[in-house]
Scaffold this motif. Structure first.
Motif, short mmCIF file in Angstrom:
data_model
loop_
_atom_site.label_atom_id
_atom_site.label_comp_id
_atom_site.label_asym_id
_atom_site.label_seq_id
_atom_site.Cartn_x
_atom_site.Cartn_y
_atom_site.Cartn_z
N ARG A 1 -83.03 -2.51 -12.41
CA ARG A 1 -82.48 -3.60 -13.20
C ARG A 1 -83.05 -4.91 -12.66
O ARG A 1 -82.84 -5.26 -11.50
CB ARG A 1 -80.96 -3.64 -13.15
CG ARG A 1 -80.39 -4.68 -14.12
CD ARG A 1 -78.88 -4.71 -14.15
NE ARG A 1 -78.31 -5.40 -13.00
CZ ARG A 1 -77.07 -5.90 -12.97
NH1 ARG A 1 -76.29 -5.76 -14.03
NH2 ARG A 1 -76.61 -6.49 -11.89
N GLN B 1 -82.47 -3.94 -17.98
CA GLN B 1 -82.22 -2.61 -17.45
C GLN B 1 -83.34 -1.70 -17.90
O GLN B 1 -83.57 -1.56 -19.11
CB GLN B 1 -80.87 -2.08 -17.94
CG GLN B 1 -80.55 -0.67 -17.49
CD GLN B 1 -80.33 -0.57 -15.99
OE1 GLN B 1 -79.68 -1.43 -15.39
NE2 GLN B 1 -80.88 0.46 -15.37
N GLU C 1 -86.87 -14.73 -11.14
CA GLU C 1 -86.67 -13.30 -11.35
C GLU C 1 -86.41 -12.59 -10.01
O GLU C 1 -86.88 -13.04 -8.96
CB GLU C 1 -87.90 -12.65 -11.99
CG GLU C 1 -88.35 -13.27 -13.28
CD GLU C 1 -89.44 -14.30 -13.09
OE1 GLU C 1 -90.19 -14.57 -14.04
OE2 GLU C 1 -89.53 -14.86 -11.97
N TYR D 1 -80.62 -10.00 -17.87
CA TYR D 1 -80.97 -8.76 -17.20
C TYR D 1 -81.94 -7.95 -18.05
O TYR D 1 -81.95 -8.06 -19.28
CB TYR D 1 -79.73 -7.91 -16.95
CG TYR D 1 -78.66 -8.60 -16.13
CD1 TYR D 1 -77.57 -9.18 -16.76
CD2 TYR D 1 -78.76 -8.67 -14.75
CE1 TYR D 1 -76.57 -9.82 -16.02
CE2 TYR D 1 -77.77 -9.31 -14.01
CZ TYR D 1 -76.69 -9.88 -14.65
OH TYR D 1 -75.72 -10.52 -13.91
N ARG E 1 -77.33 -10.42 -21.33
CA ARG E 1 -77.16 -11.71 -20.68
C ARG E 1 -75.71 -11.91 -20.26
O ARG E 1 -74.80 -11.38 -20.90
CB ARG E 1 -77.61 -12.85 -21.59
CG ARG E 1 -76.82 -13.02 -22.87
CD ARG E 1 -77.50 -14.02 -23.80
NE ARG E 1 -77.58 -15.36 -23.23
CZ ARG E 1 -78.41 -16.31 -23.62
NH1 ARG E 1 -79.27 -16.06 -24.61
NH2 ARG E 1 -78.40 -17.50 -23.05
N THR F 1 -77.53 -15.79 -16.20
CA THR F 1 -78.41 -14.68 -15.84
C THR F 1 -78.71 -13.80 -17.04
O THR F 1 -77.83 -13.53 -17.86
CB THR F 1 -77.78 -13.84 -14.72
OG1 THR F 1 -77.54 -14.66 -13.57
CG2 THR F 1 -78.71 -12.70 -14.31
N SER G 1 -83.21 -9.00 -12.77
CA SER G 1 -82.33 -10.14 -13.05
C SER G 1 -83.17 -11.41 -13.13
O SER G 1 -84.21 -11.52 -12.47
CB SER G 1 -81.27 -10.30 -11.96
OG SER G 1 -80.47 -9.16 -11.85
#
Length: 128
Positions: free
Chosen positions: A19, A82, A6, A80, A72, A78, A21
């Motif tokens: 955000r 948000q 992460e 995400y 995604r 990855t 990731s």
């Protein structure tokens, strides 16, 4: 060896956005479901959101709906998270997890044992 990592946490003020990731390697990313959990100090780890391999999403009821969005990018391996309109109660360590099995449209994704691989977490702190 599977790795889940992460990033994107930090210290923000109430009302700000972040955000997060999460990248996962050494697995067939586009076949895995991905979830986000969070753990506030002194509390249990709690489900935040999940995204299935096909992009279908599930969110924690009430507290994050309308403010958090999971997505995604399979090309980047990855997922995400948000987070908008952050509040002090969102302060926690946020964990990403990968689930090999798919259970359809089910609330089982809120359960930690569904997930096979976990990251080390990223700290999010929201000041008032």
């Amino acid at each position: 060896q599977v790795r889940v990592v992460e990033s994107g946490g930090g210290l923000v003020q109430a009302g700000d956005s972040l955000r997060l990731s999460c990248t996962a390697s050494e697995l067939v990313f586009d076949t895995y479901g991905l979830g986000w959990f969070r753990q506030a100090q002194g509390k249990e780890r709690d489900f935040v959101a999940h995204i299935r391999w096909n992009g279908a999403t599930t969110y924690k009821a009430d507290s994050v709906k309308g403010r958090f969005t999971i997505s995604r990018d399979n090309a980047r391996n990855t997922v995400y998270l948000q987070m908008n309109s952050l509040q002090p109660e969102d302060t926690a360590v946020y964990y990403c997890a990968a689930a090999r099995n798919d259970y359809g449209s089910s609330d089982v994704y809120t359960t930690q044992t569904v997930y096979d691989y976990w990251g080390q977490g990223t700290q999010v702190t929201v000041s008032s």
